[in-house]
Structures are given as structure tokens and as C-alpha cells.
Motif scaffolding. Structure first.
Motif, PDB file in Angstrom:
ATOM      1  N   UNK A  42      33.597  66.204  48.863  1.00  0.00           N
ATOM      2  CA  UNK A  42      34.099  67.462  48.307  1.00  0.00           C
ATOM      3  C   UNK A  42      33.473  67.715  46.947  1.00  0.00           C
ATOM      4  N   UNK A  43      33.333  68.998  46.610  1.00  0.00           N
ATOM      5  CA  UNK A  43      32.818  69.404  45.299  1.00  0.00           C
ATOM      6  C   UNK A  43      33.750  70.443  44.688  1.00  0.00           C
ATOM      7  N   UNK A  44      33.795  70.457  43.372  1.00  0.00           N
ATOM      8  CA  UNK A  44      34.534  71.483  42.639  1.00  0.00           C
ATOM      9  C   UNK A  44      33.894  71.610  41.262  1.00  0.00           C
ATOM     10  N   UNK A  45      34.191  72.684  40.590  1.00  0.00           N
ATOM     11  CA  UNK A  45      33.731  72.854  39.219  1.00  0.00           C
ATOM     12  C   UNK A  45      34.883  72.496  38.288  1.00  0.00           C
ATOM     13  N   UNK A  46      34.552  72.155  37.050  1.00  0.00           N
ATOM     14  CA  UNK A  46      35.594  71.810  36.098  1.00  0.00           C
ATOM     15  C   UNK A  46      35.012  71.571  34.720  1.00  0.00           C
ATOM     16  N   UNK A  47      35.903  71.377  33.761  1.00  0.00           N
ATOM     17  CA  UNK A  47      35.510  71.104  32.386  1.00  0.00           C
ATOM     18  C   UNK A  47      36.062  69.746  31.997  1.00  0.00           C
ATOM     19  N   UNK A  48      35.167  68.906  31.482  1.00  0.00           N
ATOM     20  CA  UNK A  48      35.562  67.566  31.057  1.00  0.00           C
ATOM     21  C   UNK A  48      34.897  67.299  29.720  1.00  0.00           C
ATOM     22  N   UNK A  49      35.670  66.827  28.767  1.00  0.00           N
ATOM     23  CA  UNK A  49      35.109  66.620  27.436  1.00  0.00           C
ATOM     24  C   UNK A  49      34.680  67.953  26.854  1.00  0.00           C
ATOM     25  N   UNK A  50      33.417  68.037  26.470  1.00  0.00           N
ATOM     26  CA  UNK A  50      32.919  69.255  25.832  1.00  0.00           C
ATOM     27  C   UNK A  50      32.096  70.149  26.751  1.00  0.00           C
ATOM     28  N   UNK A  51      32.098  69.871  28.053  1.00  0.00           N
ATOM     29  CA  UNK A  51      31.234  70.695  28.884  1.00  0.00           C
ATOM     30  C   UNK A  51      31.777  70.986  30.257  1.00  0.00           C
ATOM     31  N   UNK A  52      31.277  72.064  30.828  1.00  0.00           N
ATOM     32  CA  UNK A  52      31.604  72.429  32.195  1.00  0.00           C
ATOM     33  C   UNK A  52      30.561  71.835  33.117  1.00  0.00           C
ATOM     34  N   UNK A  53      31.013  71.372  34.260  1.00  0.00           N
ATOM     35  CA  UNK A  53      30.086  70.751  35.188  1.00  0.00           C
ATOM     36  C   UNK A  53      30.657  70.665  36.581  1.00  0.00           C
ATOM     37  N   UNK A  54      30.198  69.663  37.299  1.00  0.00           N
ATOM     38  CA  UNK A  54      30.518  69.496  38.709  1.00  0.00           C
ATOM     39  C   UNK A  54      31.383  68.260  38.903  1.00  0.00           C
ATOM     40  N   UNK A  55      32.431  68.399  39.700  1.00  0.00           N
ATOM     41  CA  UNK A  55      33.267  67.274  40.103  1.00  0.00           C
ATOM     42  C   UNK A  55      32.919  66.986  41.552  1.00  0.00           C
ATOM     43  N   UNK A  56      32.498  65.749  41.826  1.00  0.00           N
ATOM     44  CA  UNK A  56      32.122  65.363  43.186  1.00  0.00           C
ATOM     45  C   UNK A  56      33.003  64.208  43.641  1.00  0.00           C
ATOM     46  N   UNK A  57      33.653  64.408  44.774  1.00  0.00           N
ATOM     47  CA  UNK A  57      34.405  63.330  45.393  1.00  0.00           C
ATOM     48  C   UNK A  57      33.512  62.759  46.479  1.00  0.00           C
ATOM     49  N   UNK A  58      33.197  61.473  46.364  1.00  0.00           N
ATOM     50  CA  UNK A  58      32.282  60.841  47.303  1.00  0.00           C
ATOM     51  C   UNK A  58      33.030  59.813  48.149  1.00  0.00           C
ATOM     52  N   UNK A 106      41.150  64.067  31.665  1.00  0.00           N
ATOM     53  CA  UNK A 106      41.623  65.384  32.071  1.00  0.00           C
ATOM     54  C   UNK A 106      40.421  66.256  32.420  1.00  0.00           C
ATOM     55  N   UNK A 107      40.343  66.656  33.675  1.00  0.00           N
ATOM     56  CA  UNK A 107      39.296  67.581  34.112  1.00  0.00           C
ATOM     57  C   UNK A 107      39.989  68.932  34.269  1.00  0.00           C
ATOM     58  N   UNK A 108      39.661  69.853  33.370  1.00  0.00           N
ATOM     59  CA  UNK A 108      40.361  71.132  33.282  1.00  0.00           C
ATOM     60  C   UNK A 108      39.579  72.239  33.981  1.00  0.00           C
ATOM     61  N   UNK A 109      40.222  73.380  34.108  1.00  0.00           N
ATOM     62  CA  UNK A 109      39.620  74.594  34.659  1.00  0.00           C
ATOM     63  C   UNK A 109      39.028  74.389  36.051  1.00  0.00           C
TER      64      UNK A 109
END
Length: 180
Positions: A42-58, A106-109
Motif C-alpha cells: 500500500x502507498x499513501x502520502x503524508x508529512x513526517x518531520x519537516x517534509x511531505x513524502x510517501x508512506x509505503x507499507x511493504x 507522527x505521520x500527518x496529513x
């Protein structure tokens, strides 16, 4: 729907993204951070720390990847190290909180549907002790019948969560049953 032509598992997960806005570079770079034999579920977008990026569940871990022009951030959470997962959702977005060895991430947004689906799958991994890959703690020996039953139960949960299509469900179920 997003079509990236990176790798079949990544393309299938990217196709389920509502929007890849701001994460196309990360999707293209994802194979560079995957371990050998690791597949994207699965993939999702999110914000972690100071940047927005990709969350990948492998198949082995949860990964946050931000690939900027000047810097790259990779944070991973192997399933065997995750102690607890929390999902807090609003109307459209939410926050995924992952607890590991006394630390909190915390992975936001994150889009509400994708974030909740990932949180549910992470909880399943934590509850069943499903771990694999480098650095994972070995689990207790599993009898072949239990392994098949567990894999089928996981497959049912993936379909119920909308993480896989009915066609993917039928194909994977057939492969599991053929392995008997």
C-alpha cells in the motif's frame, strides 16, 4: 489513479492512490530503498518531520520516503519493532502514530481512507507478530496448516480493507492453496 511504470507491485499500489501530487519522485525512487524480496502492498502520502513524502507499507516494514532535490529522508519501521499503532482521522486527513521501542513517529496529513487502511494492516502485523526480512526477530515455528490459515486470513482482511481487488484476492488465494 496513478500510472508510474516502476514495478508491478509499486504500480498496483500507486494505482490505488487518489493523487500522487508531490510524491511522484518518491514513487520512482522507491525501488532504491526496498530490501531484496520486499514488495509494496500500500502507498499513501503524508508529512513526517519537516517534509511531505510517501508512506509505503511493504511486506516487511513501513517506510516514509522524501526525496527532495537537495536531500533525501528515509525512515523505516520494521514490523517486529512496532509496539503500537494509532490512527486519528478528521474529515479528509488524519495522523498515523507509530510507536517503536519507546519512540513515537507522527505521520500527518495522510488521506483518511489510505491512512486508516494502513493503520488497520499495521495493527494486524503487530497483533499477529508477522515479521520478515533483515533485522526481524524470528517468530515461533508455525505448523504448515496454521501458516496457510494465517495467510488466508490476512488475504481476507486485505480484501475487506480494500487494499487488494477481488481479482488480486482470487489470484493470491489460488496461489496459497496451490502451495499445499
Amino acid at each position: 489513479m496513478v500510472s508510474m511504470n516502476v514495478r508491478p507491485d509499486i504500480d498496483a499500489a500507486a494505482a490505488k492512490l487518489g493523487s500522487a501530487f508531490g510524491s511522484k519522485r518518491e514513487i520512482q525512487r522507491l525501488p532504491e530503498v526496498l530490501w531484496e524480496g520486499e514488495s509494496v502492498q500500500m502507498l499513501a502520502t503524508g508529512t513526517y518531520g519537516n517534509g511531505s513524502g510517501l508512506v509505503a507499507m511493504t511486506s516487511m516494514r513501513l517506510i516514509f520516503l522524501k526525496h527532495g532535490i537537495l536531500s533525501q529522508t528515509v525512515e523505516d519501521f520494521p514490523y517486529g519493532k512496532i509496539s503500537s499503532v494509532q490512527w486519528s482521522g478528521g474529515m479528509l486527513m488524519g495522523t498515523l502514530t507509530v510507536y517503536t521501542s519507546g519512540n513515537r513517529a507522527d505521520i500527518k496529513n495522510m488521506p483518511k481512507d489510505a491512512g486508516k487502511a494502513i493503520a488497520d494492516q499495521l495493527r494486524m502485523h503487530v497483533a499477529t507478530g508477522a515479521t520478515s526480512g533483515p533485522g526481524a526477530a524470528p517468530g515461533p515455528p508455525v505448523a504448515p496448516g496454521q501458516d496457510i490459515a494465517g495467510r488466508l486470513a490476512t488475504l481476507d482482511q486485505l480484501r475487506a480493507a480494500g487494499a487488494i481487488t477481488d481479482e488480486e484476492y482470487r489470484d493470491r488465494r489460488a496461489k496459497i492453496l496451490d502451495s499445499l
